[in-house]
Design a protein around this motif. Structure first.
Motif, PDB file in Angstrom:
ATOM      1  N   HIS A  14      17.594  23.373  -1.030  1.00  0.00           N
ATOM      2  CA  HIS A  14      18.176  23.313   0.318  1.00  0.00           C
ATOM      3  C   HIS A  14      17.171  23.766   1.386  1.00  0.00           C
ATOM      4  N   ASP A  51      17.416  19.983   3.147  1.00  0.00           N
ATOM      5  CA  ASP A  51      18.628  20.362   3.888  1.00  0.00           C
ATOM      6  C   ASP A  51      18.257  20.319   5.363  1.00  0.00           C
ATOM      7  N   SER A  53      19.545  21.467   7.901  1.00  0.00           N
ATOM      8  CA  SER A  53      19.705  22.672   8.707  1.00  0.00           C
ATOM      9  C   SER A  53      18.364  23.376   8.895  1.00  0.00           C
ATOM     10  N   ASN A  82      22.554  15.963  -0.290  1.00  0.00           N
ATOM     11  CA  ASN A  82      21.821  16.204   0.947  1.00  0.00           C
ATOM     12  C   ASN A  82      20.750  15.144   1.196  1.00  0.00           C
ATOM     13  N   HIS A 341      24.311  22.351  11.345  1.00  0.00           N
ATOM     14  CA  HIS A 341      25.121  21.865  10.219  1.00  0.00           C
ATOM     15  C   HIS A 341      24.900  20.383   9.902  1.00  0.00           C
ATOM     16  N   LYS A 373      31.101  29.679   3.353  1.00  0.00           N
ATOM     17  CA  LYS A 373      29.885  29.175   2.709  1.00  0.00           C
ATOM     18  C   LYS A 373      30.185  27.795   2.147  1.00  0.00           C
ATOM     19  N   ARG A 378      26.963  25.769   8.260  1.00  0.00           N
ATOM     20  CA  ARG A 378      25.754  26.590   8.227  1.00  0.00           C
ATOM     21  C   ARG A 378      25.845  27.734   9.233  1.00  0.00           C
TER      22      ARG A 378
END
Length: 454
Positions: A14, A51, A53, A82, A341, A373, A378
């Motif tokens: 991530h 990820d 984010s 993802n 997010h 979570k 996020r």
């Protein structure tokens, strides 16, 4: 004659790069040592390496992650959700154009036209001593998302069963990269003992020494770069069978710190900042955020998503805003900081009775304080549920935009996709809905801001 085969593996990073330099330094050193004594080794990743984010991943649309995988000399990877559903069709199609490794995923195909060149249902690797390893893989079944992004999915477990039976006749060892989660891995192992090892991911489970199910070894290396897995297979070439298979997890935080480690991680963030620090629109005032109340930013956001969706009303949690909107020049970096997010919008069709139920559920006094979570969120805490365009009067009648609702009418509610998985509002899971893809919340705010702040 016994042959030792080593497979190092990672999963669900991530884009948490804190331990990336030391874990890859460790793996390279181990692989070089193994090569010197004539033992073959490989390096696999089991998906969700990226990820969005993360600033660097967002700025490079995942291409930076692929470059890191190249530099670390990975041999085989599969995709997680993802990679699969947070990129547009074109972005995923070209994500691995420059990959120096094989990308295996057996249960997706492009809806129209050709598949990307990197997409392989399986690969066969051959060790220095001639042992053949068949690698199969599948990713989590987010069919509705993939379909909206012009990919089609086939059922994962049946696909893996078919590929395993096919390869069992052609190779010595069958390995599966599974971005399906521990429950699916266990079911697959029960149905398919032809697979020797299932490398697990998606549910972020931790199996310190693996888990044996029906003779199949399952692995699980947690999340966020906590662990690197090391599988050792002892294969008897004369008898043509595995005599031992063992997996161990290495705690990456306990590995030696390497020179310039922090500087390397900071350089990735700096590169992301450099790319994203571009103006997108200009405001005449700041817009504050609140986690337990309505705010100027929540009002602006509600207008944006109602305009984007054409819905009658909106519902979202105030914790979605991680920062306020600044006065003056607003950059793509600002919007990423506010909305990191990987969350999309979704419109849901609901009756008046269902809308009333949703409104009452939204008054839950415990939800605002949840430290949520997962589900794509996020943020820090969940925050107050905010409703726009619908309410109830003292007579418990539903109002839509200030007017009494028509009991015979079906209304369209726009919300965040995290609510459609059934955790907060079980009825959403089965209601008629449409996801708005591929735009994230930050993209929708950029588009709205560019028209609103002219």
């Amino acid at each position: 004659m016994l042959e030792k085969i080593h497979i190092f593996h990672t999963n669900d990073l991530h884009s948490h790069f804190k331990y990336w330099p030391r874990m890859q330094s460790y793996v390279k050193e181990k692989r070089n040592s193994l090569a010197r004594i004539g033992e073959t080794s490989y390096l696999f990743d089991v998906g969700d390496h990226l990820d969005r984010s993360n600033i660097y991943t967002e700025a490079t649309i995942g291409k930076g992650n692929v470059q890191l995988l190249n530099e670390a000399e990975y041999d085989v990877v599969t995709i997680g959700n993802n990679e699969g559903i947070t990129l547009s069709h074109d972005e995923l199609f070209h994500l691995y154009d420059d990959a120096n490794f094989d990308v295996v995923v057996g249960n997706i195909d492009a809806y129209q036209g050709r598949n990307p060149a990197w997409l392989k249902p399986y690969v066969v690797l051959t060790t220095e001593k001639g042992t053949k390893l068949g690698i199969i893989a599948a990713t989590a079944m987010f069919e509705v998302y993939y379909e909206a992004l012009n990919w089609q999915m086939v059922e994962a477990r049946s696909t893996l069963l078919r590929l395993a039976h096919q390869l069992r006749k052609e190779v010595d060892i069958v390995l599966c990269l599974s971005h399906l989660g521990i429950t699916e891995d266990e079911l697959l192992a029960e149905e398919c003992p032809e697979i020797d090892v299932i490398f697990g991911s998606h549910t972020h489970h931790v199996l310190p020494e693996g888990k044996h199910v029906n003779g199949v070894l399952l692995t699980g290396g947690g999340k966020f770069g906590q662990y690197t897995g090391h599988l050792v297979i002892e294969y008897d070439k004369k008898m043509r069978k595995i005599v031992e298979k063992k997996d161990t997890l290495i705690h990456n935080k306990d590995l030696p710190n390497i020179h310039n480690e922090q500087q390397f991680v900071q350089s990735l963030e700096d590169e992301g900042i450099r790319i994203l620090d571009t103006p997108v629109f200009t405001t005449k005032k700041s817009y504050n955020k609140e986690w337990f109340h309505y705010s100027q930013l929540s009002d602006l956001f509600a207008h944006a998503i109602l305009e984007k969706s054409g819905a009658d009303c909106a519902l979202f949690n105030a914790g979605i805003f991680l920062d306020g909107l600044p006065k003056g020049t607003v950059t793509a970096l600002d919007l990423h900081r506010i909305f990191p997010h990987p969350i999309n919008l979704c419109t849901i069709e609901l009756s008046v009775t269902e809308m009333k139920e949703i409104y009452m559920q939204s008054k839950n006094e415990e939800w605002p304080y949840i430290e949520l979570k997962g589900l794509g969120f996020r943020g820090v805490i969940f925050g107050k549920i905010l409703t726009y365009g619908f309410s109830m009067n003292d007579n418990r009648q539903l109002l839509i935009n200030g007017k009494l609702a028509n009991d015979d009418h079906i209304y369209k509610l726009v919300t965040l996709d995290l609510f459609t998985f059934g955790y907060f509002y079980p009825s959403f899971k089965y209601a008629k809905k449409q996801y708005i893809l591929p735009e994230f919340l930050r993209n929708i705010m950029i588009d709205y801001g560019q028209s609103f702040f002219k």
